[in-house]
Design an enzyme around this catalytic site. Structure first.
Site, PDB file in Angstrom:
ATOM      1  CE1 TYR A  15     -21.188  64.961  -9.877  1.00  0.00           C
ATOM      2  CE2 TYR A  15     -19.773  63.304 -10.874  1.00  0.00           C
ATOM      3  CZ  TYR A  15     -20.631  64.379 -10.998  1.00  0.00           C
ATOM      4  OH  TYR A  15     -20.942  64.863 -12.226  1.00  0.00           O
ATOM      5  CG  HIS A  20     -27.156  63.329  -5.740  1.00  0.00           C
ATOM      6  ND1 HIS A  20     -28.444  63.253  -5.258  1.00  0.00           N
ATOM      7  CD2 HIS A  20     -27.256  63.204  -7.089  1.00  0.00           C
ATOM      8  CE1 HIS A  20     -29.286  63.094  -6.283  1.00  0.00           C
ATOM      9  NE2 HIS A  20     -28.593  63.053  -7.391  1.00  0.00           N
ATOM     10  CE1 TYR A  64     -20.474  59.858 -12.830  1.00  0.00           C
ATOM     11  CE2 TYR A  64     -20.333  58.317 -14.662  1.00  0.00           C
ATOM     12  CZ  TYR A  64     -19.741  59.244 -13.820  1.00  0.00           C
ATOM     13  OH  TYR A  64     -18.415  59.551 -13.972  1.00  0.00           O
ATOM     14  CG  ASN A  66     -29.674  60.824 -13.612  1.00  0.00           C
ATOM     15  OD1 ASN A  66     -29.817  60.998 -12.410  1.00  0.00           O
ATOM     16  ND2 ASN A  66     -29.553  61.817 -14.449  1.00  0.00           N
ATOM     17  CG  ASN A 112     -33.534  62.453 -12.169  1.00  0.00           C
ATOM     18  OD1 ASN A 112     -34.740  62.462 -12.411  1.00  0.00           O
ATOM     19  ND2 ASN A 112     -32.769  63.515 -12.341  1.00  0.00           N
TER      20      ASN A 112
END
Length: 186
Positions: A15, A20, A64, A66, A112
């Site tokens: 990631y 993001h 993470y 969320n 989110n």
């Protein structure tokens, strides 16, 4: 005066350079510029430095995206930082690439990470710096898009936008959200 800057992203090498993770990337650059080092701590990587008489704490949640609110809530309580002194740096597909917009409060707009922050910290009344990542994806492919890497051209432009985001972040900590919005928002 204490400030908590929360860069949103996901941990893990897969990631690292995705859209993001612009919150993480911006905080990494800020920490480098200020000689601060991130260390793994409770629910987040944490770094801090002093700037114009202010104690500025940076966190990159390890929960993470969320579950970002869990780390933010913990660090707000741990450091005793009021919500108005917390700034969340977040990717935004509603803004063109590299466009930056600070807001004193607002909705999650379906993000989110922001939804979780709202749930765990009691509403939408916290400052955020929205970092445009564009919306070059077809219907239903939003997740793939935000979890994909920046293009080569975007990578070349990224440092300039991140430096402006850093200026806005330091402005937030020194002149406040309203004056920073007036000075920097397009």
């Amino acid at each position: 005066m204490k400030y908590l800057i929360v860069g949103l992203g996901n941990i893990g090498p897969e990631y690292e350079l995705t859209r993001h993770n612009i919150g993480f990337l911006t905080l990494d650059r800020l920490a480098d510029q200020k000689g601060a080092k991130f260390e793994m701590d409770r629910l987040a990587y944490h770094a801090d430095f002093k700037f114009k008489g202010r104690a500025i704490h940076l966190i990159k949640p390890t929960t993470y995206m969320n579950l970002s609110g869990k780390a933010m809530k913990y660090w707000m309580q741990e450091l005793k930082v009021p919500k108005e002194n917390v700034l969340v740096i977040v990717d935004d597909i509603a803004l063109p690439f590299a466009k930056l917009r600070m807001r004193a409060k607002g909705s999650s707009a379906g993000h989110n990470g922001l939804k979780n922050i709202e749930e765990l910290t009691g509403g939408q009344n916290y400052p955020r710096l929205k970092f445009g990542v564009g919306d070059d994806f077809s219907k239903g492919r939003q997740v793939d898009y935000v979890l994909s890497n920046f293009t080569k051209q975007e990578f070349e432009e990224l440092p300039f936008a991140m430096d402006k985001a850093i200026d806005m972040t330091l402005g937030f900590c020194t002149i406040g959200v309203s004056r920073t919005m007036t000075q920097f928002n397009d």
